[in-house]
Write a protein that holds these residues in place. Structure first.
Motif, PDB file in Angstrom:
ATOM      1  N   ASN A  94     -21.293   7.909  -8.197  1.00 30.20           N
ATOM      2  CA  ASN A  94     -21.578   9.033  -7.333  1.00 30.20           C
ATOM      3  C   ASN A  94     -20.666   8.836  -6.140  1.00 30.20           C
ATOM      4  O   ASN A  94     -20.706   7.684  -5.519  1.00 30.20           O
ATOM      5  N   HIS A 135     -15.104  16.684 -12.896  1.00 25.11           N
ATOM      6  CA  HIS A 135     -16.287  16.050 -12.087  1.00 25.11           C
ATOM      7  C   HIS A 135     -17.418  17.001 -12.009  1.00 25.11           C
ATOM      8  O   HIS A 135     -17.103  18.057 -11.661  1.00 25.11           O
ATOM      9  N   ASP A 136     -18.697  16.527 -12.028  1.00 22.92           N
ATOM     10  CA  ASP A 136     -19.770  17.166 -11.665  1.00 22.92           C
ATOM     11  C   ASP A 136     -19.839  17.234 -10.173  1.00 22.92           C
ATOM     12  O   ASP A 136     -19.403  16.288  -9.589  1.00 22.92           O
ATOM     13  N   ARG A 174     -18.361  22.435 -15.937  1.00 19.68           N
ATOM     14  CA  ARG A 174     -18.925  21.149 -15.263  1.00 19.68           C
ATOM     15  C   ARG A 174     -20.179  21.900 -14.879  1.00 19.68           C
ATOM     16  O   ARG A 174     -20.719  23.061 -14.919  1.00 19.68           O
ATOM     17  N   CYS A 190     -22.742  17.831  -6.809  1.00 21.28           N
ATOM     18  CA  CYS A 190     -23.978  17.768  -6.416  1.00 21.28           C
ATOM     19  C   CYS A 190     -24.092  18.064  -5.001  1.00 21.28           C
ATOM     20  O   CYS A 190     -23.727  17.267  -4.090  1.00 21.28           O
ATOM     21  N   LYS A 220     -19.250  11.625 -10.045  1.00 19.06           N
ATOM     22  CA  LYS A 220     -20.145  12.930  -9.599  1.00 19.06           C
ATOM     23  C   LYS A 220     -19.840  13.068  -8.304  1.00 19.06           C
ATOM     24  O   LYS A 220     -20.084  11.647  -7.388  1.00 19.06           O
ATOM     25  N   TYR A 260     -29.844  20.816 -12.172  1.00 20.63           N
ATOM     26  CA  TYR A 260     -28.734  20.973 -12.704  1.00 20.63           C
ATOM     27  C   TYR A 260     -28.477  22.541 -13.021  1.00 20.63           C
ATOM     28  O   TYR A 260     -29.147  23.031 -13.996  1.00 20.63           O
ATOM     29  N   CYS A 271     -13.828  20.207  -8.425  1.00 18.90           N
ATOM     30  CA  CYS A 271     -14.413  19.581  -9.366  1.00 18.90           C
ATOM     31  C   CYS A 271     -14.288  19.954 -10.652  1.00 18.90           C
ATOM     32  O   CYS A 271     -14.146  19.191 -11.670  1.00 18.90           O
ATOM     33  N   ARG A 307     -20.955   5.279 -14.645  1.00 15.87           N
ATOM     34  CA  ARG A 307     -20.995   6.605 -13.765  1.00 15.87           C
ATOM     35  C   ARG A 307     -21.102   6.185 -12.267  1.00 15.87           C
ATOM     36  O   ARG A 307     -21.716   5.018 -11.994  1.00 15.87           O
TER      37      ARG A 307
END
Ligand code: SAM
Length: 338
Positions: free
Chosen positions: A128, A192-193, A249, A195, A166, A241, A187, A126
């Motif tokens: 970011n 994609h997530d 997502r 944040c 992410k 989240y 996203c 993963r």
């Protein structure tokens, strides 16, 4: 990895009973971008001799893993501009499954087209990627030196290499607040997530007070268009989240300003010079470089780490308003590693 298997029973617990299982390691203070909220334009960077070698970083990481660290995040500056950094990923990746659960990184994406495959091969699953806007002119303004297409190509390469991406976006008043819906939609379409992060008062930069945007406001605005349902999902970091029903997502909110999450802090941060900061927003620190350079004995290193954790502060004191327009800590985010 023999040493990774010998996990000490004496796990790291701070004076407030928090288990320290997550270490963020900044491998360089240098960056190929100059995001306005992160760095001054004319930053002075550290001389090379002050930096930990990649071998020293691996040695310190190994000591943490033996003391119960489950997650390592490599950051910076821009981690992928450090020469030879892939050899560090290979060494650290070999610890995954041997005490370490996860090796990950935070990047601006400019070098991902080059390194995504190798990161995956090293054991990263993963990443970011920081992306505050999808508008090319705005991207150039925010990053001062960046090209949006380069970061988007990097993100595409990461996805193609099988890395979960992410997107991290700092929400900035009057800069990208009108684009948050577009980021959620993009996203969602890309898988994609997302944040969102509140800007934090670290280092002297212009316009901090004007640009500070509480995420409580952003979330309320998002609810007009998106159906957000809170989830217990966690990635080991501070984000809370929500599922976005329309995209399938998640969206995370990192709210150091409006909701202090220090009570569940499980992290410490190692800078590229070997300074261990026990809190992002405090100046308390321990010099692990001196310890590793003084001796090859990892017992002394483990002792220094334990002593540092025993001094971990309860939390940060971040405030941004007109009465507090000075940074809470003088160092920029690029020094400690965001
Ligand atoms: N260069 C890499 C990147 O761009 O992700 C890693 C380092 S960067 C310092 C890590 C994250 O910190 C980025 O998402 C950046 O937007 C965020 N950041 C930098 N300064 C910040 C600040 N003052 N407040 C909140 N987030 C900040």
């Amino acid at each position: 990895m023999a040493d990774g298997m010998m996990i000490s029973p004496a796990r790291l617990t701070d004076p407030f009973g928090r288990s320290i299982t997550y270490v963020r390691i900044s491998v360089t203070d240098r960056c190929d971008l100059r995001c306005v909220y992160c760095m001054a334009e004319d930053m002075t960077f550290l001389p090379k001799r002050d930096l930990l070698t990649l071998e020293e970083i691996d040695r310190i990481a190994g000591a943490f893993v033996r003391l119960g660290t489950r997650k390592l995040r490599i950051t910076g500056g821009e981690p992928l501009v450090r020469r030879g950094v892939m050899s560090l990923f290979e060494r650290l990746g070999a610890r995954v499954g041997y005490g370490l659960d996860e090796l990950t990184l935070t990047t601006n994406g400019t070098q991902l087209a080059r390194y995504a495959e190798a990161l995956r091969a090293a054991g990263v699953r993963r990443v970011n990627v920081s992306l505050d806007t999808l508008d090319a002119d705005r991207f150039a303004d925010i990053t001062r030196w960046g090209k949006l297409s380069q970061t988007l190509d990097g993100i595409a390469a990461a996805k193609a290499a099988g890395l979960a991406v992410k997107i991290n976006a700092v929400a900035l008043k009057g800069v990208n607040e009108d684009e948050i819906d577009d980021l959620v939609a993009w996203c969602g379409a890309e898988g994609h997530d997302l944040c969102l992060i509140e800007t934090m008062p670290m280092g002297e930069v212009a316009h901090r007070v004007d640009q500070y945007l509480p995420l409580s406001i952003v979330r309320a605005r998002l609810r007009r268009r998106w159906t957000l349902t809170e989830t217990p999902y966690r990635t080991g970091g501070p984000a809370r989240y929500y599922d976005v029903a329309e995209t399938g997502r998640r969206i995370g909110f990192i709210t150091p300003m409006t909701h202090n999450f220090c009570e569940s802090c499980n992290r410490v941060r190692l800078t590229c010079t070997g300074t261990l900061y026990m809190c992002l927003g405090q100046d308390d620190q321990a010099d692990l470089r001196a310890v590793v350079r003084a001796s090859d004995d990892d017992t002394a290193l483990a002792g220094a780490i334990r002593a540092a954790i025993a001094r971990k502060p309860k939390g940060h004191d971040f405030v941004i308003d007109r009465q507090h327009d000075r940074p809470a800590v003088a160092r920029h985010m690029s020094v400690t590693g965001g």
